[in-house]
Design an enzyme around this catalytic site. Sequence first.
Site, PDB file in Angstrom:
ATOM      1  N   LYS A   1       0.825  -1.213   0.000  1.00  0.00           N
ATOM      2  CA  LYS A   1       0.000   0.000   0.000  1.00  0.00           C
ATOM      3  C   LYS A   1       0.859   1.263   0.000  1.00  0.00           C
ATOM      4  O   LYS A   1       2.050   1.242   0.296  1.00  0.00           O
ATOM      5  CB  LYS A   1      -0.967  -0.016   1.190  1.00  0.00           C
ATOM      6  CG  LYS A   1      -2.117  -0.992   0.977  1.00  0.00           C
ATOM      7  CD  LYS A   1      -3.185  -0.874   2.036  1.00  0.00           C
ATOM      8  CE  LYS A   1      -4.396  -1.740   1.663  1.00  0.00           C
ATOM      9  NZ  LYS A   1      -5.427  -1.740   2.718  1.00  0.00           N
TER      10      LYS A   1
ATOM     11  N   ARG B   1      -3.504 -10.236   4.847  1.00  0.00           N
ATOM     12  CA  ARG B   1      -4.053 -10.204   3.482  1.00  0.00           C
ATOM     13  C   ARG B   1      -2.981  -9.621   2.572  1.00  0.00           C
ATOM     14  O   ARG B   1      -2.600  -8.454   2.714  1.00  0.00           O
ATOM     15  CB  ARG B   1      -5.327  -9.354   3.443  1.00  0.00           C
ATOM     16  CG  ARG B   1      -6.007  -9.307   2.076  1.00  0.00           C
ATOM     17  CD  ARG B   1      -7.275  -8.457   2.134  1.00  0.00           C
ATOM     18  NE  ARG B   1      -7.952  -8.421   0.843  1.00  0.00           N
ATOM     19  CZ  ARG B   1      -7.688  -7.544  -0.132  1.00  0.00           C
ATOM     20  NH1 ARG B   1      -6.743  -6.618   0.047  1.00  0.00           N
ATOM     21  NH2 ARG B   1      -8.347  -7.574  -1.273  1.00  0.00           N
TER      22      ARG B   1
END
Length: 274
Positions: free
Chosen positions: A221, A255
């Site tokens: 991210k 995840r």
Amino acid sequence: MTINCKGKLIDLSSPKVMGILNVTPDSFYDGGVYKNDSEILNQVENMLNEGATFIDVGAYSSRPNANHVSEDEELKRILPIVNSLLKSFPDILLSIDTFRSEVAKQCIEAGACMINDISAGKLDNNMLQTIANLQVPYIMMHMRGTPQTMQKQTSYDNLVKDILFYFSERIATAKTLGIIDIVIDPGFGFAKTLEQNYELLNKLELFKMIEKPLLAGISRKSMIYKKLGTSANEALNGTSVLNTVALQKGASILRVHDVNEAMECIKLVESLNV
């Protein structure tokens, strides 16, 4: 701590890995990378072989300012993939990344086992009742607004306290409907500034008080690559570093895009607890 997936109890006291499969053309890291069914099947096979317990399939990009996609288009993208994966891997535990109750319903009926909702039921008033009817594990994430508006909604009185209150309300509502297996995701990158993401990670252990399994979705991210001045493609090392921190602070599920490296993080962190 366990969740029931299609009659199989998954013990989350030992952290598990959820491999990401985006079948969208515009996801921030792997959007549009899979050109056909064969490439998708190969990628999923690799993730399963590397140790993924769950595969999380998404057909609606939730990156900031992502294009809105109709429900029909989301179903058109995701259902053939769900059917194909279950045909090739009958024992696969598929999580469906959607905030729409009809997409959730059709995918579970097709054989998926879990729903991963970025809105915790706030973007579809029928979602919580649908989950209750289906009796499947439900991942509820913290977000404000929509993927198109969330980055304008980053003002909090007290970041962690506000998110804890959000989860207490959402969990209470879910419980009244009879939803049993709930996983919480604090939503790194969703309605949070770069600094807030790190504050959240630094205080992640406070979410243990909710007494629900905790999912950390940090993989590649912008909180990593913007801090390092690089790109999502160069964020694997940073992902491993922050996944390690998340595990030490109580994460039950990672995840990730890169399963093998996440499994290594788990193995090494668990070695510290012997």
